[in-house]
Design an enzyme around this catalytic site. Structure first.
Site, mmCIF file in Angstrom:
data_model
loop_
_atom_site.group_PDB
_atom_site.id
_atom_site.type_symbol
_atom_site.label_atom_id
_atom_site.label_comp_id
_atom_site.label_asym_id
_atom_site.label_seq_id
_atom_site.Cartn_x
_atom_site.Cartn_y
_atom_site.Cartn_z
ATOM 1 N N THR A 337 0.817 -1.227 0.000
ATOM 2 C CA THR A 337 0.000 0.000 0.000
ATOM 3 C C THR A 337 0.848 1.274 0.000
ATOM 4 O O THR A 337 2.056 1.230 0.155
ATOM 5 C CB THR A 337 -0.948 0.000 1.221
ATOM 6 O OG1 THR A 337 -0.186 -0.302 2.401
ATOM 7 C CG2 THR A 337 -2.040 -1.036 1.061
ATOM 8 N N ASP A 338 0.152 2.412 -0.155
ATOM 9 C CA ASP A 338 0.821 3.726 -0.219
ATOM 10 C C ASP A 338 0.734 4.452 1.115
ATOM 11 O O ASP A 338 0.600 5.667 1.171
ATOM 12 C CB ASP A 338 0.164 4.598 -1.299
ATOM 13 C CG ASP A 338 0.084 3.894 -2.635
ATOM 14 O OD1 ASP A 338 1.099 3.334 -3.056
ATOM 15 O OD2 ASP A 338 -0.995 3.889 -3.248
ATOM 16 N N SER A 363 0.932 8.825 4.982
ATOM 17 C CA SER A 363 0.385 8.758 3.628
ATOM 18 C C SER A 363 1.509 9.101 2.675
ATOM 19 O O SER A 363 2.072 10.188 2.737
ATOM 20 C CB SER A 363 -0.767 9.752 3.456
ATOM 21 O OG SER A 363 -1.140 9.813 2.097
ATOM 22 N N ARG A 364 1.872 8.155 1.802
ATOM 23 C CA ARG A 364 3.011 8.400 0.913
ATOM 24 C C ARG A 364 2.640 9.329 -0.239
ATOM 25 O O ARG A 364 3.494 9.701 -1.029
ATOM 26 C CB ARG A 364 3.552 7.057 0.393
ATOM 27 C CG ARG A 364 4.092 6.210 1.534
ATOM 28 C CD ARG A 364 4.871 4.998 1.086
ATOM 29 N NE ARG A 364 5.231 4.219 2.266
ATOM 30 C CZ ARG A 364 4.675 3.065 2.613
ATOM 31 N NH1 ARG A 364 3.734 2.549 1.849
ATOM 32 N NH2 ARG A 364 5.041 2.437 3.691
ATOM 33 N N VAL A 365 1.363 9.676 -0.347
ATOM 34 C CA VAL A 365 0.936 10.663 -1.343
ATOM 35 C C VAL A 365 1.040 12.060 -0.734
ATOM 36 O O VAL A 365 1.424 13.016 -1.380
ATOM 37 C CB VAL A 365 -0.496 10.357 -1.825
ATOM 38 C CG1 VAL A 365 -1.016 11.467 -2.715
ATOM 39 C CG2 VAL A 365 -0.522 9.036 -2.565
#
Length: 516
Positions: A337-338, A363-365
């Site tokens: 997951t991101d 959250s990698r976004v």
């Protein structure tokens, strides 16, 4: 006589024109059956994931293609299947109905209705297993999924096309986050698919009732493989939900799919694999258990404009045991997951809900999935909160010797923590989140006793709706906090602070008589 000649002529013509079409059907024989698994001799031309036809209208799915036999999982009532029964190949793979007709319905893992509302109106089916969209067809995630949960939208933002894991022990509010996110999409353009895996029928019925009560079933599909259903149905359910979401993505629309939860999905797959005599590895899981979830979650994507610009967002849920996120399945899904929202039992029991651990959640976004308004008011929020959580551990031994800066940091952290607390089923619109976070970040609540923060917040929102509705509308429309709007917000906050005063016992707020 003439009539008998006519009949003879007709029969003669039919005999002359008779040409039976010969069709070759791959046929096998059941050699062993039990626990929802059948081992079949024959079926030399069967394909992986092909549907098989058993007697009594039972459907099977070919999973093990061995040299001298085929291992299949049975998707129906297998109690009447016995040794020696004939099995036929169908040439089809598992497909589910997709499209608008499913919205508002509750279906099983094969897309069949189980809500008693009659048949589903659909024009199209899609295979449950498909290859994930190519990287070339995708674009970066840049549009937010507004969950309506202040702690998530401000600190751990989720973007359309992202895969964000919700992880934590049992009863820490994982499903609550998912349900609140679905409720918050009411009146929006995001289609939600909730996949319930291995849950009690009563819990799924309760979830449906909650969504209907808040008007959220109008944009939601529920795929349910209950605990009483076979492991085969629990194994298929997430893929079926994903296929339903992909149809909306390919139409250029946005969909959100929630897998609740993938721990039970892994258990179901482990059960099937062991019964199919696949070699057991770590924790008795088969070697391909990583592929089980990666091929599901990789299908979440955001298409680029040339391919319609649709998106499929995935929110998988994983249940940990004793907060152990280093176990096999949690680490597998974390790596796919991101980012993850990590919920802690201790925080939950302390009344901090959502019980999100700011240090381990990510959250990698990041900010690319936030509106400009939200990004502006949450710049230091994560750092302030993380520092407060660290400091509060030491401060509990006594605050008398703390310096002024540390005390200020603790006071701010307490107020942020109180602001981020939120009851269930009450999602907060983006504009309201921006206004209250701006208020707390800029010190306007520093003189408010911590016990009063939540009631001050309620009073503030009511005041803004009544006296300054244009500010909220401007933030919602522009999705940014312009200089003009910011100035108007500052004035409105100053006016609001003059309308309330705090009584000495720090338990309630009373209107200031001078301004009544």
């Amino acid at each position: 006589m003439a009539r008998s000649q006519d009949i003879a002529h007709v029969i003669r013509q039919q005999i002359e024109q008779f040409g039976a079409t010969v069709t070759a059907v791959d046929v096998g024989t059941v050699v062993e059956v039990g626990d929802g698994i059948a081992h079949i001799h024959g079926l030399s031309g069967v394909k992986y994931n092909e549907l098989l036809e058993f007697p009594h209208d039972v459907i099977g799915l070919a999973l093990n293609l061995e040299e001298d036999s085929v291992g299949a999982i049975l998707l129906g009532d297998y109690s009447e299947i016995k040794e020696g029964d004939e099995v036929r190949c169908t040439g089809r793979i598992v497909e589910v109905p997709v499209g608008e007709g499913l919205i508002g319905r509750v279906v099983n893992a094969l897309g069949q209705p189980i809500d008693g509302k009659g048949p589903i109106d659909y024009q199209k089916t899609l295979p449950v297993e498909r290859v994930a969209p190519n990287v070339v067809l995708r674009t970066s995630v840049d549009t937010p999924v507004q969950t309506g949960i202040k702690a998530i939208d401000s600190i751990i933002p989720i973007g359309r096309g992202q895969r964000e894991l919700i992880i934590g022990d049992r009863s820490t509010g994982k499903t609550a986050i998912a349900i609140d996110t679905i409720i918050n999409q009411k009146g929006g353009d995001l289609i939600c698919i909730y996949v319930a895996i291995g849950q009690k029928s009563s819990k799924v019925a309760q979830t449906v009732a909650i969504l209907e009560h808040y008007g959220a079933m109008e944009h939601t599909i529920i795929v349910s493989a209950n605990a009483s259903d076979s492991a085969a149905q629990q194994y298929l359910a997430p893929y079926a939900g994903c296929a339903m979401g992909e149809e909306f993505m390919e139409q250029g629309r946005d969909a959100l799919v929630i897998y609740d939860d993938l721990t039970k999905h892994a258990w179901a797959y482990r059960q099937l694999s062991l019964l199919l005599r696949r070699p057991a590895g770590r924790e008795a899981y088969p070697g391909d258990v990583f592929y089980l979830h990666s091929r599901l979650l990789e299908r979440a994507a955001k298409y680029n404009a040339e391919n319609g610009g649709g998106s499929l967002t995935a929110l998988p849920i994983i249940e940990t045991q004793a907060n152990d996120i280093s176990a096999y399945i949690p680490t597998n899904v974390i790596s796919i997951t991101d980012g993850q929202i990590y919920l802690e039992t201790d925080l939950f029991n302390a009344g901090i809900r959502p019980a999100m651990n700011v240090g381990l959640s990510v959250s990698r976004v990041g900010g690319t999935a936030q509106t400009k308004a939200m990004k502006k008011v949450t710049g230091r929020l994560r750092i302030d909160l993380a520092q407060y959580r660290e400091m509060s551990t030491f401060a509990q031994f006594g605050t008398a010797d703390l310096d002024r800066a540390t005390k200020a940091q603790l006071d701010l952290g307490q107020r942020i923590t109180e602001i981020l607390k939120q009851p269930q089923y009450v999602p907060v619109p983006m504009a309201k989140q921006v206004m209250i976070l701006y208020t707390v970040n800029n010190g306007y609540l520093d003189d408010v006793p911590v016990n009063n923060i939540s009631s001050v917040e309620d009073s503030f929102h009511k005041y803004m709706e009544t006296n300054h509705p244009d500010i909220g509308k401007a933030i919602a429309a522009e999705k940014m906090l312009s200089d003009t709007t910011e100035e108007a917000l500052k004035k409105a906050i100053a006016e609001f602070k003059q309308t309330v005063s705090y009584v000495s016992d720090e338990t309630s707020i009373v209107p200031d008589e001078k301004t009544e």
